[in-house]
Design an enzyme around this catalytic site. Structure first.
Site, PDB file in Angstrom:
ATOM      1  N   CYS A   1      13.874   2.092   1.741  1.00 58.68           N
ATOM      2  CA  CYS A   1      12.510   1.911   1.217  1.00 58.68           C
ATOM      3  C   CYS A   1      11.594   2.997   1.771  1.00 58.68           C
ATOM      4  O   CYS A   1      11.143   2.906   2.926  1.00 58.68           O
ATOM      5  CB  CYS A   1      11.999   0.520   1.577  1.00 58.68           C
TER       6      CYS A   1
ATOM      7  N   CYS B   1       8.040   1.806   2.652  1.00 60.98           N
ATOM      8  CA  CYS B   1       7.948   0.986   3.874  1.00 60.98           C
ATOM      9  C   CYS B   1       8.058   1.866   5.117  1.00 60.98           C
ATOM     10  O   CYS B   1       7.343   1.649   6.092  1.00 60.98           O
ATOM     11  CB  CYS B   1       9.078  -0.044   3.944  1.00 60.98           C
ATOM     12  N   ASP B   2       8.965   2.816   5.114  1.00 58.54           N
ATOM     13  CA  ASP B   2       9.331   3.516   6.350  1.00 58.54           C
ATOM     14  C   ASP B   2       8.991   5.008   6.371  1.00 58.54           C
ATOM     15  O   ASP B   2       9.124   5.645   7.425  1.00 58.54           O
ATOM     16  CB  ASP B   2      10.842   3.351   6.599  1.00 58.54           C
TER      17      ASP B   2
END
Ligand code: NAP
Length: 319
Positions: A143, A146-147
């Site tokens: 992701c 997300c990261d």
């Protein structure tokens, strides 16, 4: 009072239960609720599905460009504000007794419903490289939204040649120093427009005809070993993170083949999103079909909900 009757007195008895809170599931919930039905949807992760992990969506009509999480949030709030019940939890099994579906969740609860709409979607596929599992969350991430921020001004690798890999490479190019886009062929599967943007981005270096053999690093990722599939030559690239985007597999293991036949894990439906079991519908990416887009998932969800409504209206329900 028969056994079927006792289900129908339960507060857990619904007209429609939707399994999955992505675009297909949320659309099915919205249409079912607007048709005057008692409906709940189950989701074990963040409602919105894969869209929440997508940086930007540029091909959803009505929005020239919208953040994935924002689009998902709007779908979710539309559903919950209508009165659709959101059940946070993991559905582990579905059965049918008489005219009622029994839906079991991991926390030990049982729900009952006249109809069920499966909208469980797909989960990220792994590349199968040595060190991929060991480095999950230590440099391996599925992701980017997300990261990605953890790798600000660092070099990272993205693996894959479809829309996801190319779109997420563009997203990461705004954060990271350099993106090595590793693809096993020399042609991309992604839309031409995205391919052009990637080719024009000076931060993205294409590494074609290549596969990742291993993801290396004592604890955190520090490099990858790749192999050129034409020459068999191996080389190392120093990166702090690897983002595999090599497709998805259907999430359909909450029922086995004795309950519903599948094809390579995908669910077969007719044009009304009906499975072979009366009252059981399936919508979105988990279905066997050619094109998987937000817009096609939404179409499936709409059709499934309208078919469920028709089935409920036309069935003589046992007391
Ligand atoms: P995809 O289109 O199935 O592409 C997967 C890519 O990964 C392919 O290039 C494939 O290579 C490669 N691959 C598969 N297994 C591999 C392995 N073990 N090692 C290395 N490479 C591997 O998957 P996706 O990009 O996630 O897209 C999934 C669906 O969602 C598609 O229908 C896509 O159009 C849609 N989508 C749409 C949008 C959008 O419209 N905005 C955004 C994202 C996704 P080959 O090409 O050689 O098979």
């Amino acid at each position: 009072m028969g056994i079927t009757q006792s289900y129908k007195r339960s507060p857990n008895y619904f007209d429609v239960l939707v399994i999955g809170g992505g675009p297909a599931g949320l659309t099915a919930s919205i249409y079912s609720k607007r048709a005057g039905l008692k409906v709940a949807f189950f989701e074990r992760e963040t409602p919105g599905g894969k869209v929440t992990k997508t940086a930007f969506v540029e091909n959803y009509p009505g929005f020239k460009k919208i953040e994935g999480y924002n689009l998902a949030l709007q779908m979710l709030s539309q559903a919950t504000e209508l009165g659709v019940e959101f059940k946070y939890g993991n559905v582990i099994k579905i059965n049918k007794e008489h005219d009622t579906f029994l839906v079991y969740t991991e926390d030990g609860s049982t729900y009952y419903s006249k109809t069920v709409i499966i909208a469980t979607g797909m989960k990220e596929r792994k590349i199968g490289a040595i060190g991929e599992d060991e480095h999950f969350n230590k440099g391996v991430s599925y992701c980017a939204i997300c990261d990605g921020a953890f790798y600000k001004n660092k070099d990272v690798a993205v693996v894959g040649g479809g829309n996801s890999a190319l779109e997420e490479s563009l997203y990461l190019a705004d954060i990271c120093s350099k993106i090595y886009l590793i693809h096993r062929r020399d042609e991309f599967r992604a839309d031409n427009l995205v391919v052009q943007k990637v080719e024009q981005n000076s931060k993205i270096q294409l590494v074609l005809d290549s596969v990742v053999e291993s993801i290396n690093g004592d604890s955190l990722v520090d490099s990858i070993t790749i192999k050129n599939v034409r020459t068999n030559q191996k080389s190392n690239i120093n990166v702090s993170a690897v983002f595999p985007f090599v497709g998805f597999d259907p999430m359909s293991n909450l029922f086995d083949e004795s309950f519903l036949k599948k094809e390579n894990g995908f669910i077969k439906v007719n044009e009304n999103m009906e499975t072979e079991i009366p009252g059981l519908y399936s919508a979105g990416d988990v279905n066997k079909k050619s094109f998987r887009q937000i817009s096609t998932a939404i179409s499936d969800g709409t059709i499934a909900a309208l078919s469920a409504k028709k089935y409920i209206d036309e069935t003589n329900w046992e007391d």
